[in-house]
Structure formats: structure tokens, C-alpha cells
Scaffold this motif. Structure first.
Motif, mmCIF file in Angstrom:
data_model
loop_
_atom_site.group_PDB
_atom_site.id
_atom_site.type_symbol
_atom_site.label_atom_id
_atom_site.label_comp_id
_atom_site.label_asym_id
_atom_site.label_seq_id
_atom_site.Cartn_x
_atom_site.Cartn_y
_atom_site.Cartn_z
ATOM 1 N N LEU A 1 0.837 -1.208 0.000
ATOM 2 C CA LEU A 1 0.000 0.000 0.000
ATOM 3 C C LEU A 1 0.870 1.256 0.000
ATOM 4 N N GLU A 2 1.935 1.248 0.783
ATOM 5 C CA GLU A 2 2.821 2.412 0.831
ATOM 6 C C GLU A 2 3.552 2.596 -0.495
ATOM 7 N N GLU A 3 4.009 1.511 -1.109
ATOM 8 C CA GLU A 3 4.704 1.599 -2.393
ATOM 9 C C GLU A 3 3.778 2.137 -3.482
ATOM 10 N N ARG A 4 2.525 1.705 -3.472
ATOM 11 C CA ARG A 4 1.585 2.169 -4.483
ATOM 12 C C ARG A 4 1.213 3.634 -4.289
ATOM 13 N N MET A 5 1.393 4.145 -3.062
ATOM 14 C CA MET A 5 1.174 5.571 -2.839
ATOM 15 C C MET A 5 2.277 6.417 -3.472
ATOM 16 N N LYS A 6 3.381 5.777 -3.860
ATOM 17 C CA LYS A 6 4.484 6.505 -4.498
ATOM 18 C C LYS A 6 4.254 6.718 -5.994
ATOM 19 N N ARG A 7 3.163 6.190 -6.527
ATOM 20 C CA ARG A 7 2.859 6.430 -7.944
ATOM 21 C C ARG A 7 2.591 7.917 -8.181
ATOM 22 N N VAL A 8 2.853 8.357 -9.412
ATOM 23 C CA VAL A 8 2.625 9.759 -9.749
ATOM 24 C C VAL A 8 1.127 10.050 -9.625
ATOM 25 N N PRO A 9 0.754 11.292 -9.313
ATOM 26 C CA PRO A 9 -0.651 11.619 -9.014
ATOM 27 C C PRO A 9 -1.684 11.103 -10.022
ATOM 28 N N PRO A 10 -1.467 11.262 -11.351
ATOM 29 C CA PRO A 10 -2.515 10.758 -12.249
ATOM 30 C C PRO A 10 -2.738 9.244 -12.126
ATOM 31 N N GLU A 11 -1.700 8.517 -11.737
ATOM 32 C CA GLU A 11 -1.810 7.070 -11.603
ATOM 33 C C GLU A 11 -2.208 6.642 -10.187
ATOM 34 N N ARG A 12 -2.177 7.604 -9.242
ATOM 35 C CA ARG A 12 -2.460 7.275 -7.847
ATOM 36 C C ARG A 12 -3.969 7.217 -7.635
ATOM 37 N N LEU A 13 -4.568 6.214 -8.234
ATOM 38 C CA LEU A 13 -6.015 6.049 -8.148
ATOM 39 C C LEU A 13 -6.348 4.980 -7.108
ATOM 40 N N HIS A 14 -7.516 5.109 -6.498
ATOM 41 C CA HIS A 14 -7.993 4.074 -5.574
ATOM 42 C C HIS A 14 -8.628 2.981 -6.415
ATOM 43 N N ASP A 15 -7.752 2.148 -7.010
ATOM 44 C CA ASP A 15 -8.225 1.147 -7.953
ATOM 45 C C ASP A 15 -8.569 -0.154 -7.226
ATOM 46 N N GLU A 16 -8.856 -1.178 -8.022
ATOM 47 C CA GLU A 16 -9.265 -2.461 -7.463
ATOM 48 C C GLU A 16 -8.142 -3.118 -6.661
ATOM 49 N N VAL A 17 -6.895 -2.886 -7.085
ATOM 50 C CA VAL A 17 -5.761 -3.451 -6.344
ATOM 51 C C VAL A 17 -5.715 -2.861 -4.939
ATOM 52 N N ASP A 18 -5.891 -1.533 -4.838
ATOM 53 C CA ASP A 18 -5.915 -0.905 -3.513
ATOM 54 C C ASP A 18 -7.045 -1.467 -2.652
ATOM 55 N N ARG A 19 -8.207 -1.650 -3.276
ATOM 56 C CA ARG A 19 -9.340 -2.185 -2.514
ATOM 57 C C ARG A 19 -9.050 -3.605 -2.019
ATOM 58 N N GLU A 20 -8.436 -4.427 -2.854
ATOM 59 C CA GLU A 20 -8.104 -5.789 -2.427
ATOM 60 C C GLU A 20 -7.025 -5.787 -1.349
ATOM 61 N N LEU A 21 -6.054 -4.884 -1.479
ATOM 62 C CA LEU A 21 -5.012 -4.778 -0.450
ATOM 63 C C LEU A 21 -5.613 -4.344 0.886
ATOM 64 N N LEU A 22 -6.549 -3.406 0.837
ATOM 65 C CA LEU A 22 -7.210 -2.970 2.076
ATOM 66 C C LEU A 22 -8.037 -4.113 2.671
ATOM 67 N N ARG A 23 -8.718 -4.878 1.801
ATOM 68 C CA ARG A 23 -9.456 -6.041 2.309
ATOM 69 C C ARG A 23 -8.487 -7.045 2.933
ATOM 70 N N GLU A 24 -7.365 -7.255 2.266
ATOM 71 C CA GLU A 24 -6.368 -8.198 2.782
ATOM 72 C C GLU A 24 -5.848 -7.753 4.140
ATOM 73 N N ARG A 25 -5.558 -6.463 4.268
ATOM 74 C CA ARG A 25 -5.103 -5.958 5.566
ATOM 75 C C ARG A 25 -6.177 -6.154 6.629
ATOM 76 N N GLY A 26 -7.442 -5.877 6.261
ATOM 77 C CA GLY A 26 -8.531 -6.070 7.216
ATOM 78 C C GLY A 26 -8.695 -7.522 7.627
ATOM 79 N N VAL A 27 -8.568 -8.436 6.653
ATOM 80 C CA VAL A 27 -8.702 -9.864 6.964
ATOM 81 C C VAL A 27 -7.587 -10.317 7.903
#
Length: 396
Positions: A108-134
Motif C-alpha cells: 500500500l505504501e509503495e503504491r502511494m508513491k505512484r505519480v498523481p494521475p496514476e495514484r487512483l484508488h483502484d481495485e488493487v488498492d481495494r483488495e489490499l485494504l481487504r487483505e489488511r482487514g482480513v
């Protein structure tokens, strides 16, 4: 009394009848004493025999309860060992949650290093957040389960202590009763006898029913703790299996989302690279067209200069010869047409230059997007993949 009377008394002597009576009484008393001794001896032997029987029965009762208590003690000790092993597995499962959780947070921290136009709350982020929650939910649940196991072990050890104390007291009582059974009337000569038998009787405050109930209560408590332990173990086994399945399922879902996202980024990047190649080719073609237009303008200007020079030269004809002949008309028409062509060529060259600038903007935009896609692709395909690759969620 006169002297003759005293002589008569002396001649009579002792009272033989009274003496006979006393002798008979003595004989009867001795016989009675003998019977009393015999009866007492029989009573003592009978009572000693009864005592021995009661003591033997008591020892058998104690041995029976001891066997029951020993069986329960073995079972509760085994249950403690099983719970300790289960506690170790739960601790191992808790430890197994740390590294996947750390990797998920790092991704999650590495993906926050993407440039702003690419720093979207995409499906990968949602799955990573679900994974962290699980993972966090599993860790919290396992922590509570570990506390429950610790408490159950404490309860089992408590009942183990009471069983051991009961067995210790039963063993002491058995030894004492065995000693009592081996005692004889002659072996107690050197022992101190209690002075007050009433006080000795009052010291026994536990009835046989109460004595038996004490062990029954301890064994009932042991059975209840065994039932609780079995229920807890079944729940923990099911929980370990379910949490493992949840973590593996979510980890697999996140990995598949990563792979899908990488493919999408690659496809978008390849499409933009293909467009960039076409743009570069078009720019080169447009550059050649512009150069051709500039050459055409130059050539047309040379032709225009020639026509204009001819017109200027024809003005030098003698006055009578300066007429609008077909040649003059042709030159004037040629100059006019050449000016129109040159203007069109210059306008086309100007539009070509604008088109080139537009193509350059497209080129820069594509190159920037390709660079961003490449950065995102590197983060997802290389950085995050390297972190996630060593993670294997084994059976707890």
C-alpha cells in the motif's frame, strides 16, 4: 459374764456357716469373673475383627476413589498438554500473520508513491485494504483465542492441584488405615493413649457422605473442565481452519487482481507505445511534407520571378508594340495564378507546422503517460511482486 460362760464360747470356735457362705460367694464371684473375662475376650476379639473388617473396607473404598481420582488426574494432565500444544499452534498462527500484514502495508505504501494521475484508488488498492482487514481480524481473533486457551489451562491446572491434594490426602489416609489394620493390642503399649475419648470423637467433623462428596465434587469439576476443554479445542481447530482459508482466499484474490492490473497496464502501455510510434512516423512524414511545401513555394517563387521579369522586360518594348497580346495576357494570368498557388502553399506549410506542433504535444503526452505507466508497472510487477512472492500461508 461369769467364768463358765467364757469357757463355753471358747469351746464353740468360729462361725463355720458364715465362712462357708463367704467361700461359696467367692467361688461364684470367681466363676462370674472368669465368665466376664471370657465374654470380654470374646467381645474384644469380635470388635477387633469388626474393626479389621471396617478398616479393610475403608482401605478398599479409598483405593477405589484413588483409582477414580488418578484416572481423572491423568485425563486432566493430558488435556493440559493438548491445550499447551494448541496454544503453541495459535501462537505460531499469530506469528504467521505478521509478515503477510507487513507486506500488505508495504505494498500500500509503495503504491502511494505512484505519480498523481496514476495514484487512483483502484481495485488493487481495494483488495489490499481487504487483505489488511482480513489479516488484522484474524490476528485479533487469534489473540482472543490464545487468552481463552490460557484461561482454560489455568482452570485445568487448578483442578489438577485439587485432585493431587485429594490424592495426597487419600494416600495418607490409606497409609494410616493400613497401619491401623496391622496394629495389635501388644503393639500399642508404647503409644500415648488419648485421655478424653469424647474429645477424640468430636474431632471427626466430616461424615462418610461428605467425605465421598468431596472427591465426587472434584471429579465432577474435572469432568466439566474436560468438557470445556474439548469444546474449546473443537472451536479453535475450526477457527484455525476457517481463518487459514480466509487468508489464503484473500491473498489469492489480491494476487490475481495484481496480475490483472499488470496486464491492463501492459496493454495500455503497449497501445500508447504503438500510438507513439505512429505519431513519430506521422511527425516525420509531416516534416517531409512541410519541407516539400517549402521547396514548392521556393520553386513557385522562382517561376513567379521569371514571369514578373518577363513582364518587366516586355514593358521595354516600343510604345506601338506594347499591346495586350496573348503572350502578355498569358504572363499576367500566370503571375496571378502563381500568387494564388504560392499563398496556398504557404498556408499549407503553416498548417503543416501547426500539425507538427500538435503531433509534438501528442508525442510528449504519450511519452509522459508511457513513463507513468512504466513506473506503475514497475511498482506492481517488480516491487510489490518481490515483496509478495516469498509469502506462503501454510497450515496453522
Amino acid at each position: 459374764m461369769s467364768t463358765p460362760d467364757r469357757s463355753i464360747e471358747q469351746c464353740v470356735g468360729p462361725d463355720l456357716e458364715n465362712i462357708e457362705v463367704m467361700r461359696n460367694h467367692s467361688v461364684l464371684f470367681r466363676a462370674e469373673c472368669k465368665r466376664l473375662i471370657q465374654d470380654t475376650d470374646k467381645a474384644c476379639k469380635r470388635m477387633q475383627n469388626d474393626d479389621n473388617k471396617q478398616l479393610d473396607q475403608r482401605v478398599r473404598d479409598i483405593q477405589f476413589l484413588k483409582k477414580e481420582l488418578e484416572l481423572k488426574l491423568e485425563e486432566i494432565i493430558l488435556e493440559i498438554y493438548v491445550l499447551i500444544e494448541l496454544q503453541r499452534r495459535v501462537g505460531k498462527a499469530l506469528g504467521a500473520c505478521r509478515e503477510p500484514l507487513r507486506v500488505t502495508v508495504v505494498c500500500l505504501e509503495e503504491r502511494m508513491k505512484r505519480v498523481p494521475p496514476e495514484r487512483l484508488h483502484d481495485e488493487v488498492d481495494r483488495e489490499l485494504l481487504r487483505e489488511r482487514g482480513v489479516i488484522e481480524g484474524v490476528a485479533s481473533l487469534l489473540h482472543r483465542v490464545a487468552e481463552q486457551i490460557t484461561e482454560q489451562i489455568r482452570l485445568n491446572r487448578s483442578i489438577k492441584y485439587h485432585l493431587e491434594q485429594d490424592l495426597k490426602e487419600k494416600f495418607a489416609a490409606q497409609c494410616i488405615d493400613n497401619s491401623c489394620a496391622l496394629m495389635t493390642a501388644h503393639s500399642t503399649n508404647n503409644q500415648q493413649r488419648p485421655k478424653n475419648t469424647q474429645t477424640l470423637l468430636q474431632s471427626f467433623t466430616v461424615t462418610p457422605e461428605q467425605w465421598e462428596n468431596i472427591s465426587d465434587i472434584n471429579m465432577a469439576k474435572a469432568e466439566q473442565q474436560q468438557v470445556n476443554s474439548l469444546s474449546l479445542r473443537a472451536m479453535v481447530e475450526s477457527l484455525l481452519e476457517q481463518t487459514l482459508a480466509d487468508m489464503q482466499k484473500q491473498f489469492q484474490a489480491t494476487t490475481e487482481t495484481f496480475q490483472l492490473n499488470v496486464q491492463e497496464i501492459k496493454s495500455a502501455k503497449e497501445l500508447m507505445e504503438d500510438q507513439l510510434a505512429k505519431i513519430l512516423f506521422e511527425f516525420a512524414s509531416e516534416q517531409r511534407t512541410r519541407e516539400d511545401l517549402q521547396v514548392a513555394v521556393s520553386d513557385s517563387e522562382h517561376v513567379l520571378s521569371l514571369a514578373q521579369a518577363r513582364l518587366v522586360l516586355r514593358r521595354q518594348r516600343p510604345g506601338k508594340e506594347q499591346c495586350h497580346d496573348p503572350a502578355q495576357n498569358q504572363l499576367l494570368a500566370e503571375v496571378q495564378q502563381l500568387n494564388v498557388h504560392i499563398n496556398r502553399l504557404r498556408e499549407a506549410a503553416s498548417r503543416s507546422e501547426e500539425q507538427q506542433r500538435a503531433l509534438v504535444r501528442c508525442q510528449l503526452e504519450l511519452q509522459e503517460n508511457i513513463e507513468r505507466k512504466g513506473s506503475s508497472l514497475y511498482i506492481d510487477e517488480v516491487v510489490c511482486a518481490q515483496h509478495r512472492e516469498p509469502i506462503i500461508i501454510h497450515n496453522f
